[in-house]
Structure formats: structure tokens, C-alpha cells
Design a protein around this motif. Structure first.
Motif, PDB file in Angstrom:
ATOM      1  N   LEU A   1       6.487  -8.235 -10.080  1.00 58.94           N
ATOM      2  CA  LEU A   1       6.066  -8.284  -8.691  1.00 58.94           C
ATOM      3  C   LEU A   1       4.608  -7.832  -8.667  1.00 58.94           C
ATOM      4  O   LEU A   1       4.295  -6.729  -9.128  1.00 58.94           O
ATOM      5  N   VAL A   2       3.722  -8.680  -8.181  1.00 64.75           N
ATOM      6  CA  VAL A   2       2.294  -8.339  -8.102  1.00 64.75           C
ATOM      7  C   VAL A   2       1.981  -7.933  -6.664  1.00 64.75           C
ATOM      8  O   VAL A   2       2.257  -8.680  -5.723  1.00 64.75           O
ATOM      9  N   PHE A   3       1.427  -6.736  -6.490  1.00 65.80           N
ATOM     10  CA  PHE A   3       1.132  -6.243  -5.153  1.00 65.80           C
ATOM     11  C   PHE A   3      -0.308  -5.741  -5.072  1.00 65.80           C
ATOM     12  O   PHE A   3      -0.976  -5.508  -6.092  1.00 65.80           O
ATOM     13  N   ALA A   4      -0.778  -5.607  -3.840  1.00 63.34           N
ATOM     14  CA  ALA A   4      -2.141  -5.129  -3.596  1.00 63.34           C
ATOM     15  C   ALA A   4      -2.089  -3.795  -2.864  1.00 63.34           C
ATOM     16  O   ALA A   4      -1.168  -3.531  -2.088  1.00 63.34           O
ATOM     17  N   GLU A   5      -3.075  -2.958  -3.118  1.00 62.48           N
ATOM     18  CA  GLU A   5      -3.252  -1.680  -2.416  1.00 62.48           C
ATOM     19  C   GLU A   5      -4.585  -1.751  -1.672  1.00 62.48           C
ATOM     20  O   GLU A   5      -5.637  -1.418  -2.239  1.00 62.48           O
ATOM     21  N   PRO A   6      -4.551  -2.229  -0.422  1.00 61.88           N
ATOM     22  CA  PRO A   6      -5.793  -2.495   0.324  1.00 61.88           C
ATOM     23  C   PRO A   6      -6.751  -1.322   0.383  1.00 61.88           C
ATOM     24  O   PRO A   6      -7.976  -1.517   0.402  1.00 61.88           O
TER      25      PRO A   6
ATOM     26  N   ALA B   1       3.020 -11.658  -4.753  1.00 66.42           N
ATOM     27  CA  ALA B   1       3.788 -12.713  -5.422  1.00 66.42           C
ATOM     28  C   ALA B   1       4.930 -12.093  -6.209  1.00 66.42           C
ATOM     29  O   ALA B   1       4.776 -11.043  -6.834  1.00 66.42           O
ATOM     30  N   HIS B   2       6.081 -12.758  -6.152  1.00 66.07           N
ATOM     31  CA  HIS B   2       7.267 -12.301  -6.877  1.00 66.07           C
ATOM     32  C   HIS B   2       7.460 -13.117  -8.154  1.00 66.07           C
ATOM     33  O   HIS B   2       7.025 -14.261  -8.248  1.00 66.07           O
TER      34      HIS B   2
ATOM     35  N   GLY C   1      -1.770 -18.630  -6.864  1.00 62.84           N
ATOM     36  CA  GLY C   1      -1.463 -19.792  -6.038  1.00 62.84           C
ATOM     37  C   GLY C   1      -1.309 -19.452  -4.567  1.00 62.84           C
ATOM     38  O   GLY C   1      -0.463 -20.032  -3.876  1.00 62.84           O
ATOM     39  N   LEU C   2      -2.112 -18.523  -4.061  1.00 58.49           N
ATOM     40  CA  LEU C   2      -2.011 -18.072  -2.679  1.00 58.49           C
ATOM     41  C   LEU C   2      -3.092 -18.694  -1.808  1.00 58.49           C
ATOM     42  O   LEU C   2      -4.161 -19.077  -2.305  1.00 58.49           O
TER      43      LEU C   2
END
Length: 244
Positions: free
Chosen positions: A74-79, A118-119, A97-98
Motif C-alpha cells: 500500500l503506497v501512501f502519502a504524508e502531506p 494506491a493499493h 497511474g494516478l
């Protein structure tokens, strides 16, 4: 004299009613609504992230894998730790691919601490992301289902898909029947945050690790299953039967 006594009685009664109402109100807040208030306070001071559990393997009688998990993330962002949203989106969006515009809007939303992007991202893409060396992107293991023999024993094994909530769920066959045992129990990560919603680096952190799903051992043997399917396919071709 009677008038003074009456006034004193009214005042005393008023004090009794006033303090009774205060006690009732305190009882309501401290006993009846305590759980709700505690949850609201925790929501203001903490943020929780889900740590997905790995699904259990399915093995044949000899211990050979019929269903496995492939490494994925799972790819995540920390704004709050992103230096430039525009530069971040320009580098990350193509690899995942976003839609750049949609990702930009999401990252710019106020008080966003953690944004899943993205998962089930493969290890190759994750390696490319890590090469960028940018801040504000993180990863959590989120393995995906892999069937080494492709469609072999598909009627027996079933498959894994997404439910109405976007969560993995087993459908049909063994994946569906033993879904609860195979999928395990997700964990969680609870982080203390400041008034602006950003995680406090030296704040309280509580990690509950996920419980991996149970491994399922079958009496089926892969070589026997392959022979049966090959003979069945030969019979269908020989007699022109239709697959149902």
C-alpha cells in the motif's frame, strides 16, 4: 417572620434544585456519555491507520503451494512532510497511474495526515519510487493473491476479489468457504497528532500488528489434480463436449 421563613425556604429549595441539576448533568457527562466523549477526544489527538493482514496460503497434501501471496504494498502519502506538492505529484502520479489533478486536490485538503494513493503496488514500482528519494511517501506491506498453477483447480480454490467496501474477500471454492480463517485480522497504527493534524514525531505511538491468516492444508495433490484436468480436457476435445 413567616414571610422571611417562606423566602428562606424558596431560596433553599432553589439551591437544592440547582445543585441536583448540576449533579444529574455531571452524571450524564461522566458516566453515560463517557465513552462517546473519550472517543471524540481520541479522534482530536490521535489518528489511526490500518495495517492489512496477509492472507493464509493454501497447500496441497505434500505441502506444495496451490495459492500464495506475492509481495505488494500500500503506497501512501504524508502531506505534512511533502516539500512541494506539485513536484511530488509530477514524480509519483505517473508511476502509480494516478490522475495528477485529483491527487493534487487530495493532498491539498486541510488537515490530511495520511493519504492512501494506491493499493497492491508491485515491488518493482515500489523500487522505482524509492529511487526518487522524495519525502512524504510511505509503504505498508499489502500482499496480493498468486495462483502458481494459474487456472488449475480453479473450481476448487475459488478466487479473491473486492467487496462493496473495497476490501479483499474470498469468493467461491475454498477461498470463499474459509474466507474468515484465511484473511486474518488487520492491525492498526495509532499516532498522536498536533493541533494542525500532523503526527508528533516524539508523541505517543501504538502499533497493533496484524494477525496473519491461517494456512490451509488440503488432501489434494497437485500432480494428481493436473492429470485429472488434462484427461478431462482430452475427453472434451475427443467427444466434442461443451465445457459447463
Amino acid at each position: 417572620m413567616k414571610s422571611s421563613f417562606a423566602r428562606a425556604t424558596v431560596v433553599f429549595t432553589g439551591f437544592i434544585v440547582f445543585f441536583t441539576l448540576i449533579i444529574i448533568r455531571l452524571f450524564y457527562w461522566q458516566v453515560i456519555s463517557s465513552d462517546s466523549l473519550r472517543q471524540q477526544a481520541a479522534a482530536q489527538h490521535f489518528t489511526s491507520l490500518t495495517l492489512p493482514a496477509g492472507r493464509g496460503d493454501i497447500l496441497d497434501r505434500q505441502g506444495k503451494p496451490m495459492v500464495l501471496n506475492q509481495p505488494a504494498f500500500l503506497v501512501f502519502a504524508e502531506p505534512r512532510t511533502i516539500e512541494s506538492v506539485a513536484a511530488f505529484v509530477q514524480k509519483v502520479a505517473p508511476l502509480l497511474g494516478l490522475d495528477p489533478a485529483l491527487l493534487t486536490d487530495t493532498l491539498n485538503e486541510p488537515n490530511r495526515v495520511w493519504v492512501p494513493m494506491a493499493h497492491e503496488v508491485g515491488a518493482t514500482v515500489v523500487a522505482e519510487l524509492k529511487k526518487l528519494g522524495i519525502s512524504g511517501v510511505g509503504y505498508e506491506k499489502e500482499p496480493i493473491r498468486f495462483y502458481p498453477e494459474a487456472s488449475s483447480a480453479a473450481h476448487l480454490l475459488g478466487f479473491v476479489g473486492s467487496d462493496v467496501n473495497g476490501q479483499d474477500r474470498g469468493y467461491f471454492g475454498l477461498e470463499g468457504y474459509y474466507d474468515r480463517q484465511l484473511r486474518g485480522i488487520d492491525g492498526s497504527l495509532r499516532l498522536e497528532k498536533d493541533a494542525h493534524g500532523a503526527p508528533i514525531l516524539i508523541g505517543e505511538e501504538e502499533r497493533i500488528p496484524p494477525q496473519e491468516g491461517r494456512t490451509l492444508h488440503l488432501w489434494t495433490e497437485k500432480p494428481v489434480q493436473q492429470i485429472v484436468e488434462r484427461r478431462l480436457a482430452d475427453g472434451i476435445r475427443k467427444y466434442g463436449a461443451k465445457e459447463g
